[in-house]
Design an enzyme around this catalytic site. Sequence first.
Site, PDB file in Angstrom:
ATOM      1  N   ASP A 191       0.855  -1.189   0.000  1.00 36.86           N
ATOM      2  CA  ASP A 191       0.000   0.000   0.000  1.00 36.86           C
ATOM      3  C   ASP A 191       0.892   1.239   0.000  1.00 36.86           C
ATOM      4  O   ASP A 191       1.873   1.324   0.736  1.00 36.86           O
ATOM      5  CB  ASP A 191      -0.913  -0.022   1.237  1.00 36.86           C
ATOM      6  N   ILE A 192       0.522   2.219  -0.826  1.00 34.79           N
ATOM      7  CA  ILE A 192       1.331   3.437  -0.970  1.00 34.79           C
ATOM      8  C   ILE A 192       1.302   4.291   0.302  1.00 34.79           C
ATOM      9  O   ILE A 192       2.207   5.093   0.545  1.00 34.79           O
ATOM     10  CB  ILE A 192       0.840   4.252  -2.194  1.00 34.79           C
ATOM     11  N   HIS A 212      -7.067  -5.603   2.119  1.00 40.97           N
ATOM     12  CA  HIS A 212      -5.946  -5.088   2.896  1.00 40.97           C
ATOM     13  C   HIS A 212      -5.428  -6.191   3.821  1.00 40.97           C
ATOM     14  O   HIS A 212      -6.222  -6.853   4.503  1.00 40.97           O
ATOM     15  CB  HIS A 212      -6.388  -3.944   3.813  1.00 40.97           C
ATOM     16  N   HIS A 234     -10.344  -5.071  -3.497  1.00 43.54           N
ATOM     17  CA  HIS A 234      -9.003  -5.338  -2.950  1.00 43.54           C
ATOM     18  C   HIS A 234      -9.118  -5.726  -1.482  1.00 43.54           C
ATOM     19  O   HIS A 234     -10.063  -5.336  -0.805  1.00 43.54           O
ATOM     20  CB  HIS A 234      -8.080  -4.121  -3.111  1.00 43.54           C
ATOM     21  N   ASN A 280     -13.034  -3.170   2.238  1.00 43.33           N
ATOM     22  CA  ASN A 280     -14.084  -2.146   2.242  1.00 43.33           C
ATOM     23  C   ASN A 280     -14.916  -2.202   0.968  1.00 43.33           C
ATOM     24  O   ASN A 280     -14.372  -2.363  -0.125  1.00 43.33           O
ATOM     25  CB  ASN A 280     -13.451  -0.753   2.362  1.00 43.33           C
ATOM     26  N   GLN A 337     -14.504   2.677   1.249  1.00 42.75           N
ATOM     27  CA  GLN A 337     -13.805   2.289   0.010  1.00 42.75           C
ATOM     28  C   GLN A 337     -13.500   3.542  -0.802  1.00 42.75           C
ATOM     29  O   GLN A 337     -14.397   4.335  -1.104  1.00 42.75           O
ATOM     30  CB  GLN A 337     -14.679   1.326  -0.821  1.00 42.75           C
TER      31      GLN A 337
HETATM   32  P1  5GP Z   1      -9.767   1.523   0.340  1.00 45.28           P
HETATM   33  O1  5GP Z   1      -9.941   2.764   1.184  1.00 45.28           O
HETATM   34  O2  5GP Z   1     -10.407   1.708  -1.022  1.00 45.28           O
HETATM   35  O3  5GP Z   1     -10.161   0.271   1.034  1.00 45.28           O
HETATM   36  O4  5GP Z   1      -8.193   1.384   0.144  1.00 45.28           O
HETATM   37  C1  5GP Z   1      -7.487   1.934  -0.913  1.00 45.28           C
HETATM   38  C2  5GP Z   1      -6.018   1.798  -0.538  1.00 45.28           C
HETATM   39  O5  5GP Z   1      -5.265   1.914  -1.708  1.00 45.28           O
HETATM   40  C3  5GP Z   1      -5.517   2.877   0.435  1.00 45.28           C
HETATM   41  O6  5GP Z   1      -4.953   2.255   1.592  1.00 45.28           O
HETATM   42  C4  5GP Z   1      -4.468   3.641  -0.376  1.00 45.28           C
HETATM   43  O7  5GP Z   1      -3.368   4.040   0.387  1.00 45.28           O
HETATM   44  C5  5GP Z   1      -4.086   2.634  -1.446  1.00 45.28           C
HETATM   45  N1  5GP Z   1      -3.713   3.232  -2.726  1.00 45.28           N
HETATM   46  C6  5GP Z   1      -4.396   4.190  -3.414  1.00 45.28           C
HETATM   47  N2  5GP Z   1      -3.750   4.483  -4.569  1.00 45.28           N
HETATM   48  C7  5GP Z   1      -2.656   3.686  -4.605  1.00 45.28           C
HETATM   49  C8  5GP Z   1      -1.585   3.529  -5.555  1.00 45.28           C
HETATM   50  O8  5GP Z   1      -1.533   4.206  -6.592  1.00 45.28           O
HETATM   51  N3  5GP Z   1      -0.631   2.616  -5.264  1.00 45.28           N
HETATM   52  C9  5GP Z   1      -0.671   1.864  -4.123  1.00 45.28           C
HETATM   53  N4  5GP Z   1       0.332   1.005  -3.925  1.00 45.28           N
HETATM   54  N5  5GP Z   1      -1.643   1.981  -3.206  1.00 45.28           N
HETATM   55  C10 5GP Z   1      -2.629   2.886  -3.442  1.00 45.28           C
END
Ligand code: 5GP
Length: 137
Positions: A30-31, A101, A99, A86, A93
């Site tokens: 995760d970034i 985590h 995805h 999420n 989300q």
């Molecule tokens: P969500 O909130 O949708 O469950 O999680 C999205 C996750 O994707 C977040 O933890 C965010 O840091 C990660 N993320 C978003 N854009 C990128 C990206 O371009 N590269 C990577 N490696 N992670 C990302």
Amino acid sequence: MSDCIFCKIAAGEIPSNTVYENENLRVILDISPANPGHCLVLPKSHAGNIFEIEENLLKEAFAAAKKTASALKLSGLADGVNILQNNGEIAGQTVNHFHIHVIPRKEGDKVTLKHEGVKLSSEEMDHVGEAVKKALN
Ligand code: 5GP
Ligand code: ZN
């Protein structure tokens, strides 16, 4: 999906720190990690969320989450792991490509995933239980 960032990352069109890849999945760092080693399991084919993903791919994604969790423990990055997935904006989300985590946990870290319990009467519990049971069966 052409405008989906996780489709592009999963396909290798946008670079990522990939820790595992096979024909159907890519696991990346995760970034913006909750802790060092925070991984995301990305299916290569697009599904927006758990409501849309095909069941065999879902199983494969969770199997990869299990493998990743074990690897985080083996590597010493985790003593425990949270699996978080999420679905929908209301649920937090932010990227609309399914995805999982895999969040490594260590004693004294700053990650908070706790919720306060809502109080329900036994009638309310029964009502809710019946509603879910009816929808499931
Ligand atoms: P969500 O909130 O949708 O469950 O999680 C999205 C996750 O994707 C977040 O933890 C965010 O840091 C990660 N993320 C978003 N854009 C990128 C990206 O371009 N590269 C990577 N490696 N992670 C990302
Ligand atoms: Zn996508």
